[in-house]
Design a protein around this motif. Sequence first.
Motif, PDB file in Angstrom:
ATOM      1  N   ASP A 248     -12.096   6.087  -9.771  1.00 18.53           N
ATOM      2  CA  ASP A 248     -11.469   4.791  -9.134  1.00 18.53           C
ATOM      3  C   ASP A 248     -10.797   3.160 -10.274  1.00 18.53           C
ATOM      4  O   ASP A 248     -11.268   3.493 -10.864  1.00 18.53           O
ATOM      5  N   VAL A 249      -9.650   3.350 -10.133  1.00  9.76           N
ATOM      6  CA  VAL A 249      -8.590   3.004 -10.771  1.00  9.76           C
ATOM      7  C   VAL A 249      -8.074   1.723 -10.469  1.00  9.76           C
ATOM      8  O   VAL A 249      -6.985   1.712  -8.905  1.00  9.76           O
ATOM      9  N   GLN A 250      -8.159   0.507 -10.825  1.00 12.96           N
ATOM     10  CA  GLN A 250      -7.717  -0.761 -10.579  1.00 12.96           C
ATOM     11  C   GLN A 250      -6.192  -0.857 -12.132  1.00 12.96           C
ATOM     12  O   GLN A 250      -6.606  -0.598 -12.493  1.00 12.96           O
ATOM     13  N   LEU A 251      -5.029  -0.938 -11.213  1.00 10.51           N
ATOM     14  CA  LEU A 251      -3.952  -1.416 -12.592  1.00 10.51           C
ATOM     15  C   LEU A 251      -3.832  -2.704 -12.542  1.00 10.51           C
ATOM     16  O   LEU A 251      -3.499  -2.791 -11.150  1.00 10.51           O
ATOM     17  N   ILE A 252      -3.073  -3.596 -13.530  1.00 11.31           N
ATOM     18  CA  ILE A 252      -2.735  -4.615 -13.404  1.00 11.31           C
ATOM     19  C   ILE A 252      -0.618  -4.141 -13.723  1.00 11.31           C
ATOM     20  O   ILE A 252      -0.404  -3.773 -14.449  1.00 11.31           O
TER      21      ILE A 252
ATOM     22  N   ASP B  34      -4.778 -11.371  -7.037  1.00 12.37           N
ATOM     23  CA  ASP B  34      -6.427 -11.327  -7.642  1.00 12.37           C
ATOM     24  C   ASP B  34      -5.780 -13.369  -7.579  1.00 12.37           C
ATOM     25  O   ASP B  34      -5.033 -14.052  -7.589  1.00 12.37           O
ATOM     26  N   PRO B  35      -7.267 -13.683  -7.528  1.00 12.44           N
ATOM     27  CA  PRO B  35      -7.517 -15.261  -7.822  1.00 12.44           C
ATOM     28  C   PRO B  35      -6.832 -15.601  -9.189  1.00 12.44           C
ATOM     29  O   PRO B  35      -6.259 -17.624  -8.526  1.00 12.44           O
ATOM     30  N   TYR B  36      -6.565 -14.777  -9.911  1.00  8.57           N
ATOM     31  CA  TYR B  36      -5.831 -15.941 -11.352  1.00  8.57           C
ATOM     32  C   TYR B  36      -4.137 -15.369 -11.501  1.00  8.57           C
ATOM     33  O   TYR B  36      -3.594 -15.138 -12.124  1.00  8.57           O
ATOM     34  N   GLY B  37      -3.375 -14.846  -9.765  1.00  3.79           N
ATOM     35  CA  GLY B  37      -2.497 -14.404 -10.201  1.00  3.79           C
ATOM     36  C   GLY B  37      -1.659 -13.166 -10.524  1.00  3.79           C
ATOM     37  O   GLY B  37      -0.882 -13.126 -10.831  1.00  3.79           O
ATOM     38  N   GLN B  38      -2.289 -12.739 -10.380  1.00  5.50           N
ATOM     39  CA  GLN B  38      -2.433 -11.514 -11.194  1.00  5.50           C
ATOM     40  C   GLN B  38      -1.982 -10.345 -10.272  1.00  5.50           C
ATOM     41  O   GLN B  38      -2.655  -9.929  -9.290  1.00  5.50           O
ATOM     42  N   THR B  39      -1.403  -9.306 -10.336  1.00 10.93           N
ATOM     43  CA  THR B  39      -0.617  -8.450  -9.339  1.00 10.93           C
ATOM     44  C   THR B  39      -1.396  -7.142  -9.714  1.00 10.93           C
ATOM     45  O   THR B  39      -1.398  -6.575 -11.056  1.00 10.93           O
ATOM     46  N   LYS B  40      -2.467  -6.501  -9.068  1.00  5.76           N
ATOM     47  CA  LYS B  40      -3.132  -5.271  -9.168  1.00  5.76           C
ATOM     48  C   LYS B  40      -3.054  -4.057  -7.948  1.00  5.76           C
ATOM     49  O   LYS B  40      -2.309  -4.496  -6.918  1.00  5.76           O
ATOM     50  N   ALA B  41      -3.259  -3.084  -8.419  1.00  5.93           N
ATOM     51  CA  ALA B  41      -3.322  -1.782  -7.239  1.00  5.93           C
ATOM     52  C   ALA B  41      -4.458  -1.007  -7.773  1.00  5.93           C
ATOM     53  O   ALA B  41      -4.800  -0.865  -8.332  1.00  5.93           O
ATOM     54  N   GLY B  42      -4.496  -0.916  -6.572  1.00  7.62           N
ATOM     55  CA  GLY B  42      -6.244   0.786  -6.549  1.00  7.62           C
ATOM     56  C   GLY B  42      -5.604   1.606  -6.423  1.00  7.62           C
ATOM     57  O   GLY B  42      -4.962   1.862  -5.043  1.00  7.62           O
ATOM     58  N   PHE B  43      -6.294   2.306  -6.729  1.00  8.33           N
ATOM     59  CA  PHE B  43      -6.318   3.831  -6.404  1.00  8.33           C
ATOM     60  C   PHE B  43      -7.502   4.864  -6.506  1.00  8.33           C
ATOM     61  O   PHE B  43      -8.972   3.681  -7.271  1.00  8.33           O
ATOM     62  N   GLU B  44      -7.659   5.605  -4.972  1.00  5.85           N
ATOM     63  CA  GLU B  44      -9.311   5.831  -5.669  1.00  5.85           C
ATOM     64  C   GLU B  44      -9.120   7.680  -5.986  1.00  5.85           C
ATOM     65  O   GLU B  44      -8.038   8.628  -4.596  1.00  5.85           O
TER      66      GLU B  44
END
Length: 172
Positions: A165-169, A121-131
Amino acid sequence: MNNTNWSIDNAHSEIAFKVKHMMISTVTGHFEDFQATAKTHGYNFNNASFQFSAKTASINTKNKDRDAHLKSDDFFNAEKFPELKFTSKSFNGDELIGDLTIRDVTKEITLDVDFNGIAVDPYGQTKAGFEITGKLNRKDYNLTWSAVTEAGSIVVSDTVKLVIDVQLIKQS
């Protein structure tokens, strides 16, 4: 490769369910207070382990009377059973299998998963998305309240659809 720890991004995640009402319409609800973590090998989610819990008293269907009924002993009994929990057994990228505990009942459930990828993301956090989607029979978990209308329609379906709906950091 080292294990990677992930935690849920509550602001970008929703744990929802859908239930037929009187067999003519669908009521949607969600849990407002939930936690989830995952452990992976690097960024590879195959064989990842997932843990999830939600506070049953945080249920919200946009109707205070219905929510109070769902928190009662007719359904979740939020006072005696304050959390529902899921612990994964396996994940192959398409299916997530694990034990779901609601009230005092634990049963294995299989969920369908669309892994939407990993991004920074724009703040440098790595994220993963799932449905994640699935179905369960509420009566399997002692959510047995039932009623029939004068016309013979069932008030609440036994089948509950899960829409998650999940977004992980990624944790440092």
